[in-house]
Design an enzyme around this catalytic site. Structure first.
Site, PDB file in Angstrom:
ATOM      1  N   ASP A 137      68.359   8.073  -0.011  1.00  0.00           N
ATOM      2  CA  ASP A 137      69.449   8.808  -0.664  1.00  0.00           C
ATOM      3  C   ASP A 137      69.073   9.271  -2.063  1.00  0.00           C
ATOM      4  O   ASP A 137      69.215  10.456  -2.407  1.00  0.00           O
ATOM      5  CB  ASP A 137      70.709   7.940  -0.738  1.00  0.00           C
ATOM      6  CG  ASP A 137      71.323   7.676   0.623  1.00  0.00           C
ATOM      7  OD1 ASP A 137      70.644   7.926   1.637  1.00  0.00           O
ATOM      8  OD2 ASP A 137      72.466   7.208   0.676  1.00  0.00           O
ATOM      9  N   ARG A 143      78.257  -3.225 -11.445  1.00  0.00           N
ATOM     10  CA  ARG A 143      78.416  -1.798 -11.766  1.00  0.00           C
ATOM     11  C   ARG A 143      78.617  -1.509 -13.253  1.00  0.00           C
ATOM     12  O   ARG A 143      78.080  -0.515 -13.758  1.00  0.00           O
ATOM     13  CB  ARG A 143      79.550  -1.185 -10.943  1.00  0.00           C
ATOM     14  CG  ARG A 143      79.338  -1.134  -9.433  1.00  0.00           C
ATOM     15  CD  ARG A 143      77.933  -1.251  -9.019  1.00  0.00           C
ATOM     16  NE  ARG A 143      77.705  -1.019  -7.593  1.00  0.00           N
ATOM     17  CZ  ARG A 143      76.607  -1.416  -6.972  1.00  0.00           C
ATOM     18  NH1 ARG A 143      75.678  -2.096  -7.622  1.00  0.00           N
ATOM     19  NH2 ARG A 143      76.425  -1.170  -5.689  1.00  0.00           N
ATOM     20  N   ASP A 200      82.402   2.259  -5.610  1.00  0.00           N
ATOM     21  CA  ASP A 200      81.367   2.321  -6.644  1.00  0.00           C
ATOM     22  C   ASP A 200      81.427   3.593  -7.481  1.00  0.00           C
ATOM     23  O   ASP A 200      81.141   3.565  -8.680  1.00  0.00           O
ATOM     24  CB  ASP A 200      79.982   2.176  -6.012  1.00  0.00           C
ATOM     25  CG  ASP A 200      79.642   0.726  -5.700  1.00  0.00           C
ATOM     26  OD1 ASP A 200      80.335  -0.162  -6.223  1.00  0.00           O
ATOM     27  OD2 ASP A 200      78.689   0.484  -4.934  1.00  0.00           O
ATOM     28  N   SER A 236      74.657  -1.382   6.012  1.00  0.00           N
ATOM     29  CA  SER A 236      74.541  -0.926   4.623  1.00  0.00           C
ATOM     30  C   SER A 236      74.612  -2.174   3.758  1.00  0.00           C
ATOM     31  O   SER A 236      75.587  -2.928   3.815  1.00  0.00           O
ATOM     32  CB  SER A 236      75.688   0.027   4.282  1.00  0.00           C
ATOM     33  OG  SER A 236      75.699   0.325   2.913  1.00  0.00           O
TER      34      SER A 236
END
Length: 404
Positions: A16, A96, A125, A178
């Site tokens: 990605d 994050r 996110d 994932s």
């Protein structure tokens, strides 16, 4: 489209973000800076440098943030005994704000006018990264390719790579899930987990043995606390990151820390995920144990009342908000007397507190004893206490309030 001269990309080196790096150059005609963080995900991050160089990236940041992550984010969160929706230890959420902080700092260092991330438009996110970025640098531009491009499948991403000669490492036996990992946890989503009735496959789990396969002998450990933080294990001083890494290992070896939940995402949907948080599971149990003898009753209860609000702030991406900072100051103040030791028994997925001691303990054996307390507590005082607290109940009953 606003003009962008330079953008800092949160870069993993995977499919990605490799596509994103090229897409940013092609779409925005800008220079790309990559930032790769080692948060203890268990994989080497240095290979990301060679991948970025192959893409023609000139400014590449690769940083070991394990100590900062644990010291400044994980430990403060655990001082509040934080869990989201009664179960989730916020392993993804708490990473994050640190990534957002470094993206902004690197943008300042390199003169970039934008940052970019690989979070999708369906997840939490994107919110966490961007709320953090805007709180720290209000004028920063954020580019979220998944909300702009039409590359909406793995096949289209691979086709883009072939068109632009982007080398993609093909891993044998690639997981169908994932996954996100850092020093606090590893998460799994997708695949069969999208059916909330389907049991997770045993070979999915990576950090822990199943409780059934855990050792038949208990493991005992002692955690030493100063101001609410673990500073030593079995009397061996350790840094925050070393503490968490050690607890992950000993917890995983004893089948501790597996979780399978359906949670409510901030963007509005329900999502099923599985998590392994062995060290965090031990930390939560132990911290509550040391607080049980060192915190005043009303302080402890107030913390418990505020914790769900604090947890929601972290989950929803408001780490850098004034209300979280206000709560943190109160929580940290409460931790001044939270010093001492907790002894734990780890056995087949269970964490059992078997001892706690502190020079700041509020536990008074003379008062709590079932034996003769030599007048330390007058039991007759309880009669008046009960009658006063029953007064409003009596009044309501006399006024005809019906309970049955």
């Amino acid at each position: 489209m606003k003009q962008v001269n330079k953008v800092v990309l949160a870069y993993s080196g995977g499919l990605d973000t490799s596509v994103i790096a090229k897409w940013l150059e092609e779409t925005y005609r800008c220079e790309v800076v990559t930032f790769t963080a080692d948060l203890g995900q268990g994989e080497e991050v240095e290979p990301a440098r060679a991948k970025a160089e192959a893409l023609g990236i000139k400014e590449i940041f690769i940083e070991d943030l394990r100590e900062e992550f644990t010291r400044d984010f994980v430990f403060p969160m655990f001082r509040a005994n934080t869990i989201y929706e009664g179960e989730y230890l916020l392993g993804t959420s708490i990473a994050r704000p640190l990534i957002a902080k470094r993206l902004v700092e690197i943008a300042n260092e390199t003169g970039a006018d934008a940052i970019s991330h690989g979070a999708t438009g369906k997840g939490n996110d994107q919110v966490r990264f961007e709320l953090g970025a805007y709180a720290l640098k209000p004028g920063i531009q954020v580019i979220a390719p998944w909300r702009e491009w039409d590359l909406n499948s793995r096949e289209s991403l691979l086709a883009y790579c072939e068109k632009h000669n982007i080398v993609v490492e093909k891993k044998k036996g690639k997981s169908p899930y994932s996954m996100d990992a850092n020093l606090l946890h590893i998460s799994y989503e997708g695949g069969i987990l999208e059916d909330p009735w389907a049991e997770a496959e045993e070979d999915m789990w990576r950090w822990s043995v199943s409780p059934e396969q855990a050792p038949d002998q208990s493991t005992y450990i002692e955690l030493s606390y100063q101001k609410g933080d673990i500073v030593a294990i079995d009397d061996q001083p350790m840094t925050p990151a070393t503490v968490l890494a050690y607890l992950n290992k000993v917890g995983g070896d004893n089948g501790i820390g597996r979780l399978d939940i359906v949670e409510n995402r901030y963007v509005g949907m329900k999502s099923r995920g599985c998590y392994e948080t062995p060290g965090g599971t031990i930390m939560l149990k132990a911290h509550r144990a040391i607080e049980s003898i060192t915190l005043d009753r009303e302080v402890a209860h107030l913390k418990d009342e505020l914790m769900p609000r604090y947890a929601k702030l972290i989950y929803n991406g408001y780490w850098w908000s004034p209300e979280r900072e206000m709560l943190q100051q109160m929580i940290d103040q409460s931790q001044l007397p939270v010093n001492g030791k907790v002894r734990l028994k780890l056995y087949k997925g269970n964490v059992t507190v078997v001892g706690r001691q502190s020079d700041n303990s509020l536990f008074d054996e003379n008062i709590a004893t079932f034996e003769d307390d030599a007048g330390a507590y007058d039991q007759a005082d309880a009669a008046g206490f009960i009658k006063l607290n029953a007064l409003r109940l009596k009044i309501a009953a006399n006024k005809g309030r019906k309970l049955l």
